[in-house]
Design a protein around this motif. Structure first.
Motif, PDB file in Angstrom:
ATOM      1  N   ALA A 176       0.837  -1.189   0.000  1.00 43.29           N
ATOM      2  CA  ALA A 176       0.000   0.000   0.000  1.00 43.29           C
ATOM      3  C   ALA A 176       0.877   1.246   0.000  1.00 43.29           C
ATOM      4  CB  ALA A 176      -0.915   0.005   1.224  1.00 43.29           C
ATOM      5  N   GLN A 177       0.290   2.342  -0.434  1.00 46.64           N
ATOM      6  CA  GLN A 177       1.008   3.608  -0.419  1.00 46.64           C
ATOM      7  C   GLN A 177       0.269   4.591   0.476  1.00 46.64           C
ATOM      8  OE1 GLN A 177       1.683   5.413  -4.251  1.00 46.64           O
ATOM      9  NE2 GLN A 177       2.246   7.371  -3.333  1.00 46.64           N
ATOM     10  N   GLN A 178       1.055   5.297   1.278  1.00 47.48           N
ATOM     11  CA  GLN A 178       0.519   6.384   2.084  1.00 47.48           C
ATOM     12  C   GLN A 178       1.580   7.471   2.144  1.00 47.48           C
ATOM     13  OE1 GLN A 178       0.544   6.340   6.321  1.00 47.48           O
ATOM     14  NE2 GLN A 178      -1.492   7.223   6.455  1.00 47.48           N
ATOM     15  N   GLY A 179       1.264   8.622   1.581  1.00 44.27           N
ATOM     16  CA  GLY A 179       2.227   9.711   1.575  1.00 44.27           C
ATOM     17  C   GLY A 179       3.523   9.280   0.928  1.00 44.27           C
ATOM     18  N   GLU A 180       4.644   9.476   1.641  1.00 43.91           N
ATOM     19  CA  GLU A 180       5.945   9.124   1.076  1.00 43.91           C
ATOM     20  C   GLU A 180       6.336   7.679   1.318  1.00 43.91           C
ATOM     21  OE1 GLU A 180       7.385  10.652   5.210  1.00 43.91           O
ATOM     22  OE2 GLU A 180       5.937  11.446   3.801  1.00 43.91           O
ATOM     23  N   TYR A 181       5.420   6.864   1.851  1.00 43.02           N
ATOM     24  CA  TYR A 181       5.731   5.474   2.191  1.00 43.02           C
ATOM     25  C   TYR A 181       5.108   4.474   1.232  1.00 43.02           C
ATOM     26  CZ  TYR A 181       7.401   7.242   6.640  1.00 43.02           C
ATOM     27  OH  TYR A 181       8.098   7.928   7.597  1.00 43.02           O
ATOM     28  N   LEU A 182       5.901   3.460   0.907  1.00 44.12           N
ATOM     29  CA  LEU A 182       5.399   2.266   0.253  1.00 44.12           C
ATOM     30  C   LEU A 182       5.423   1.202   1.341  1.00 44.12           C
ATOM     31  CD1 LEU A 182       4.446   1.053  -2.434  1.00 44.12           C
ATOM     32  CD2 LEU A 182       6.790   0.246  -2.765  1.00 44.12           C
ATOM     33  N   VAL A 183       4.244   0.753   1.737  1.00 51.76           N
ATOM     34  CA  VAL A 183       4.105  -0.084   2.925  1.00 51.76           C
ATOM     35  C   VAL A 183       3.867  -1.536   2.523  1.00 51.76           C
ATOM     36  CG1 VAL A 183       2.897  -0.368   5.113  1.00 51.76           C
ATOM     37  CG2 VAL A 183       3.091   1.914   4.098  1.00 51.76           C
ATOM     38  N   PHE A 184       4.765  -2.398   2.982  1.00 51.11           N
ATOM     39  CA  PHE A 184       4.642  -3.842   2.777  1.00 51.11           C
ATOM     40  C   PHE A 184       3.969  -4.383   4.032  1.00 51.11           C
ATOM     41  CE2 PHE A 184       8.192  -2.325   0.267  1.00 51.11           C
ATOM     42  CZ  PHE A 184       7.911  -2.866  -0.971  1.00 51.11           C
ATOM     43  N   VAL A 185       2.793  -4.978   3.850  1.00 51.55           N
ATOM     44  CA  VAL A 185       1.939  -5.328   4.981  1.00 51.55           C
ATOM     45  C   VAL A 185       1.799  -6.841   5.114  1.00 51.55           C
ATOM     46  CG1 VAL A 185      -0.351  -5.045   6.010  1.00 51.55           C
ATOM     47  CG2 VAL A 185       0.625  -3.188   4.635  1.00 51.55           C
ATOM     48  N   GLU A 186       2.042  -7.319   6.321  1.00 47.71           N
ATOM     49  CA  GLU A 186       1.756  -8.713   6.682  1.00 47.71           C
ATOM     50  C   GLU A 186       0.496  -8.687   7.540  1.00 47.71           C
ATOM     51  OE1 GLU A 186       2.204 -12.926   7.241  1.00 47.71           O
ATOM     52  OE2 GLU A 186       2.825 -11.511   5.702  1.00 47.71           O
ATOM     53  N   VAL A 187      -0.513  -9.433   7.133  1.00 55.32           N
ATOM     54  CA  VAL A 187      -1.780  -9.486   7.860  1.00 55.32           C
ATOM     55  C   VAL A 187      -1.849 -10.811   8.607  1.00 55.32           C
ATOM     56  CG1 VAL A 187      -4.294  -9.431   7.682  1.00 55.32           C
ATOM     57  CG2 VAL A 187      -2.899  -8.069   6.103  1.00 55.32           C
ATOM     58  N   LYS A 188      -2.150 -10.732   9.895  1.00 58.87           N
ATOM     59  CA  LYS A 188      -2.332 -11.930  10.714  1.00 58.87           C
ATOM     60  C   LYS A 188      -3.734 -11.883  11.308  1.00 58.87           C
ATOM     61  CE  LYS A 188       1.466 -14.131  10.246  1.00 58.87           C
ATOM     62  NZ  LYS A 188       1.418 -15.366   9.483  1.00 58.87           N
ATOM     63  N   THR A 189      -4.502 -12.916  11.040  1.00 61.35           N
ATOM     64  CA  THR A 189      -5.884 -12.981  11.500  1.00 61.35           C
ATOM     65  C   THR A 189      -6.030 -14.108  12.511  1.00 61.35           C
ATOM     66  OG1 THR A 189      -6.585 -12.226   9.315  1.00 61.35           O
ATOM     67  CG2 THR A 189      -8.284 -13.167  10.744  1.00 61.35           C
ATOM     68  N   ARG A 190      -6.640 -13.782  13.615  1.00 57.97           N
ATOM     69  CA  ARG A 190      -6.884 -14.761  14.672  1.00 57.97           C
ATOM     70  C   ARG A 190      -8.275 -14.520  15.245  1.00 57.97           C
ATOM     71  NH1 ARG A 190      -3.121 -16.399  12.527  1.00 57.97           N
ATOM     72  NH2 ARG A 190      -1.065 -16.930  13.303  1.00 57.97           N
ATOM     73  N   ARG A 191      -8.831 -15.566  15.811  1.00 56.72           N
ATOM     74  CA  ARG A 191     -10.123 -15.442  16.474  1.00 56.72           C
ATOM     75  C   ARG A 191      -9.986 -14.573  17.721  1.00 56.72           C
ATOM     76  NH1 ARG A 191     -11.922 -20.850  17.203  1.00 56.72           N
ATOM     77  NH2 ARG A 191     -12.648 -20.661  15.087  1.00 56.72           N
ATOM     78  N   ASP A 192      -8.914 -14.822  18.478  1.00 54.49           N
ATOM     79  CA  ASP A 192      -8.678 -14.079  19.725  1.00 54.49           C
ATOM     80  C   ASP A 192      -7.195 -14.194  20.071  1.00 54.49           C
ATOM     81  OD1 ASP A 192      -8.301 -16.637  20.968  1.00 54.49           O
ATOM     82  OD2 ASP A 192     -10.462 -16.777  21.297  1.00 54.49           O
TER      83      ASP A 192
END
Length: 116
Positions: A37-53
């Motif tokens: 993703a891009q936000q302002g001057e950043y190119l952001v590499f995102v790791e998404v972790k999904t858990r129930r709790d």
């Protein structure tokens, strides 16, 4: 599948905060990046972790040093293919909840979580 749902939730979360989603599920022989993703001057590499709790610990704890190394290698491959003047950053987004649950998911974004 919980992971795909969590990634969609994370995309919506970032868009609501002014990010532009550049790519999803970028794969190389080195590893995979869930989202770029891009936000302002950043190119952001995102790791998404999904858990129930958090019963088995925080989701971020599952982004091990080995996993971080694979994400960084994949990011380097992306940057070779897509040169940019943007500053790279590595974030982890934790999504807690379940698709279709009465309560909305709880989301935590850890900016600059590693690689720096």
């Amino acid at each position: 599948m919980r992971g795909a749902w969590g990634e969609r939730v994370a995309q919506d979360y970032l868009r609501e905060r002014g990010y532009t989603i550049v790519a999803t599920n970028f794969r190389t022989r080195f590893g995979e990046i869930d989202m770029i993703a891009q936000q302002g001057e950043y190119l952001v590499f995102v790791e998404v972790k999904t858990r129930r709790d958090t019963r088995f610990g925080a989701a971020r704890e599952h982004v091990t040093a080995a996993k971080q190394a694979k994400i960084i290698a994949a990011a380097e491959a992306w940057l070779q293919q897509q040169p940019t003047t943007l500053q790279p950053r590595f974030d982890v987004i934790e999504v807690y909840g379940e698709q279709g649950a009465a309560r909305p998911p709880h989301i935590i974004q850890l900016e600059n979580a590693f690689g720096g």
